[in-house]
Design a protein around this motif. Structure first.
Motif, PDB file in Angstrom:
ATOM      1  N   ALA A  46      37.122   7.672 100.461  1.00  0.00           N
ATOM      2  CA  ALA A  46      37.986   8.237  99.427  1.00  0.00           C
ATOM      3  C   ALA A  46      38.170   7.251  98.279  1.00  0.00           C
ATOM      4  N   ALA A  47      38.157   5.956  98.575  1.00  0.00           N
ATOM      5  CA  ALA A  47      38.363   4.942  97.549  1.00  0.00           C
ATOM      6  C   ALA A  47      37.081   4.632  96.786  1.00  0.00           C
ATOM      7  N   ASP A  48      35.927   5.024  97.322  1.00  0.00           N
ATOM      8  CA  ASP A  48      34.652   4.690  96.691  1.00  0.00           C
ATOM      9  C   ASP A  48      34.351   5.675  95.580  1.00  0.00           C
ATOM     10  N   ARG A  49      34.286   5.197  94.350  1.00  0.00           N
ATOM     11  CA  ARG A  49      34.033   6.074  93.215  1.00  0.00           C
ATOM     12  C   ARG A  49      32.555   6.107  92.854  1.00  0.00           C
ATOM     13  N   GLY A  50      31.780   5.150  93.293  1.00  0.00           N
ATOM     14  CA  GLY A  50      30.353   5.141  93.008  1.00  0.00           C
ATOM     15  C   GLY A  50      30.041   4.607  91.629  1.00  0.00           C
ATOM     16  N   ASP A  51      28.777   4.692  91.285  1.00  0.00           N
ATOM     17  CA  ASP A  51      28.304   4.163  90.013  1.00  0.00           C
ATOM     18  C   ASP A  51      27.930   5.325  89.106  1.00  0.00           C
ATOM     19  N   VAL A  52      28.935   6.079  88.675  1.00  0.00           N
ATOM     20  CA  VAL A  52      28.680   7.267  87.863  1.00  0.00           C
ATOM     21  C   VAL A  52      28.015   6.916  86.538  1.00  0.00           C
ATOM     22  N   PRO A  53      28.480   5.935  85.784  1.00  0.00           N
ATOM     23  CA  PRO A  53      27.819   5.649  84.503  1.00  0.00           C
ATOM     24  C   PRO A  53      26.349   5.281  84.665  1.00  0.00           C
ATOM     25  N   GLY A  54      25.986   4.628  85.746  1.00  0.00           N
ATOM     26  CA  GLY A  54      24.600   4.241  85.970  1.00  0.00           C
ATOM     27  C   GLY A  54      23.688   5.431  86.134  1.00  0.00           C
ATOM     28  N   TRP A  55      24.035   6.355  87.016  1.00  0.00           N
ATOM     29  CA  TRP A  55      23.135   7.496  87.225  1.00  0.00           C
ATOM     30  C   TRP A  55      23.166   8.455  86.048  1.00  0.00           C
ATOM     31  N   VAL A  56      24.299   8.533  85.330  1.00  0.00           N
ATOM     32  CA  VAL A  56      24.347   9.375  84.135  1.00  0.00           C
ATOM     33  C   VAL A  56      23.402   8.811  83.079  1.00  0.00           C
ATOM     34  N   MET A  57      23.424   7.498  82.898  1.00  0.00           N
ATOM     35  CA  MET A  57      22.560   6.876  81.901  1.00  0.00           C
ATOM     36  C   MET A  57      21.082   7.077  82.257  1.00  0.00           C
ATOM     37  N   ILE A  58      20.730   6.913  83.527  1.00  0.00           N
ATOM     38  CA  ILE A  58      19.341   7.093  83.950  1.00  0.00           C
ATOM     39  C   ILE A  58      18.901   8.536  83.734  1.00  0.00           C
ATOM     40  N   THR A  59      19.766   9.496  84.056  1.00  0.00           N
ATOM     41  CA  THR A  59      19.434  10.902  83.854  1.00  0.00           C
ATOM     42  C   THR A  59      19.245  11.218  82.376  1.00  0.00           C
ATOM     43  N   LEU A  60      20.147  10.737  81.537  1.00  0.00           N
ATOM     44  CA  LEU A  60      20.026  10.988  80.102  1.00  0.00           C
ATOM     45  C   LEU A  60      18.795  10.318  79.508  1.00  0.00           C
ATOM     46  N   MET A  61      18.492   9.108  79.945  1.00  0.00           N
ATOM     47  CA  MET A  61      17.303   8.417  79.433  1.00  0.00           C
ATOM     48  C   MET A  61      16.029   9.152  79.854  1.00  0.00           C
ATOM     49  N   THR A  62      15.979   9.642  81.078  1.00  0.00           N
ATOM     50  CA  THR A  62      14.817  10.390  81.536  1.00  0.00           C
ATOM     51  C   THR A  62      14.649  11.675  80.727  1.00  0.00           C
ATOM     52  N   ALA A  63      15.746  12.371  80.506  1.00  0.00           N
ATOM     53  CA  ALA A  63      15.677  13.595  79.701  1.00  0.00           C
ATOM     54  C   ALA A  63      15.231  13.283  78.271  1.00  0.00           C
ATOM     55  N   ALA A  64      15.708  12.185  77.716  1.00  0.00           N
ATOM     56  CA  ALA A  64      15.315  11.805  76.350  1.00  0.00           C
ATOM     57  C   ALA A  64      13.827  11.480  76.282  1.00  0.00           C
ATOM     58  N   ILE A  65      13.300  10.806  77.287  1.00  0.00           N
ATOM     59  CA  ILE A  65      11.873  10.484  77.312  1.00  0.00           C
ATOM     60  C   ILE A  65      11.038  11.763  77.394  1.00  0.00           C
ATOM     61  N   VAL A  66      11.451  12.709  78.230  1.00  0.00           N
ATOM     62  CA  VAL A  66      10.723  13.975  78.359  1.00  0.00           C
ATOM     63  C   VAL A  66      10.755  14.743  77.041  1.00  0.00           C
ATOM     64  N   VAL A  67      11.912  14.797  76.401  1.00  0.00           N
ATOM     65  CA  VAL A  67      12.023  15.517  75.127  1.00  0.00           C
ATOM     66  C   VAL A  67      11.161  14.842  74.059  1.00  0.00           C
ATOM     67  N   ALA A  68      11.189  13.509  74.007  1.00  0.00           N
ATOM     68  CA  ALA A  68      10.388  12.790  73.004  1.00  0.00           C
ATOM     69  C   ALA A  68       8.896  13.007  73.236  1.00  0.00           C
ATOM     70  N   LEU A  69       8.448  12.919  74.494  1.00  0.00           N
ATOM     71  CA  LEU A  69       7.029  13.156  74.778  1.00  0.00           C
ATOM     72  C   LEU A  69       6.635  14.595  74.476  1.00  0.00           C
ATOM     73  N   TRP A  70       7.502  15.541  74.806  1.00  0.00           N
ATOM     74  CA  TRP A  70       7.189  16.943  74.549  1.00  0.00           C
ATOM     75  C   TRP A  70       7.110  17.215  73.056  1.00  0.00           C
TER      76      TRP A  70
END
Length: 93
Positions: A46-70
């Protein structure tokens, strides 16, 4: 024995003895220990909040790379896809 850096040394703690079935702890104490362990585990989860900003940043960066390549190579991607499917559709390359 404990390992200390690169040499083996004897520990000051006496070795554990093997208990027989008759000397095993009683069931209520085991149940209390398990309940305590479960409560501690739930409290920690219950006390563990995790690394939300890390996985959000990785997801957004991956989406940005796909959009740029497309955006840059969309025509080439469509051509690659069509060339890959031509043999299955009965067309020649």
């Amino acid at each position: 024995m404990t390992i200390h850096r690169t040499r083996l040394t004897r520990s000051a703690v006496a070795p554990r003895t093997v208990r027989s079935r008759q000397e095993s702890p009683s069931i209520p104490s085991q149940a209390r220990r398990r309940a305590s362990l479960g409560a501690r585990l739930l409290a920690r989860l219950a006390a563990d909040r995790g690394d939300v900003p890390g996985w959000v940043m990785i997801t957004l960066m991956t989406a940005a790379i796909v959009v740029a390549l497309w955006a840059i190579a969309s025509e080439q991607f469509v051509a690659i896809f069509n060339n890959a499917l031509r043999p299955f559709l009965g067309e020649e390359l």
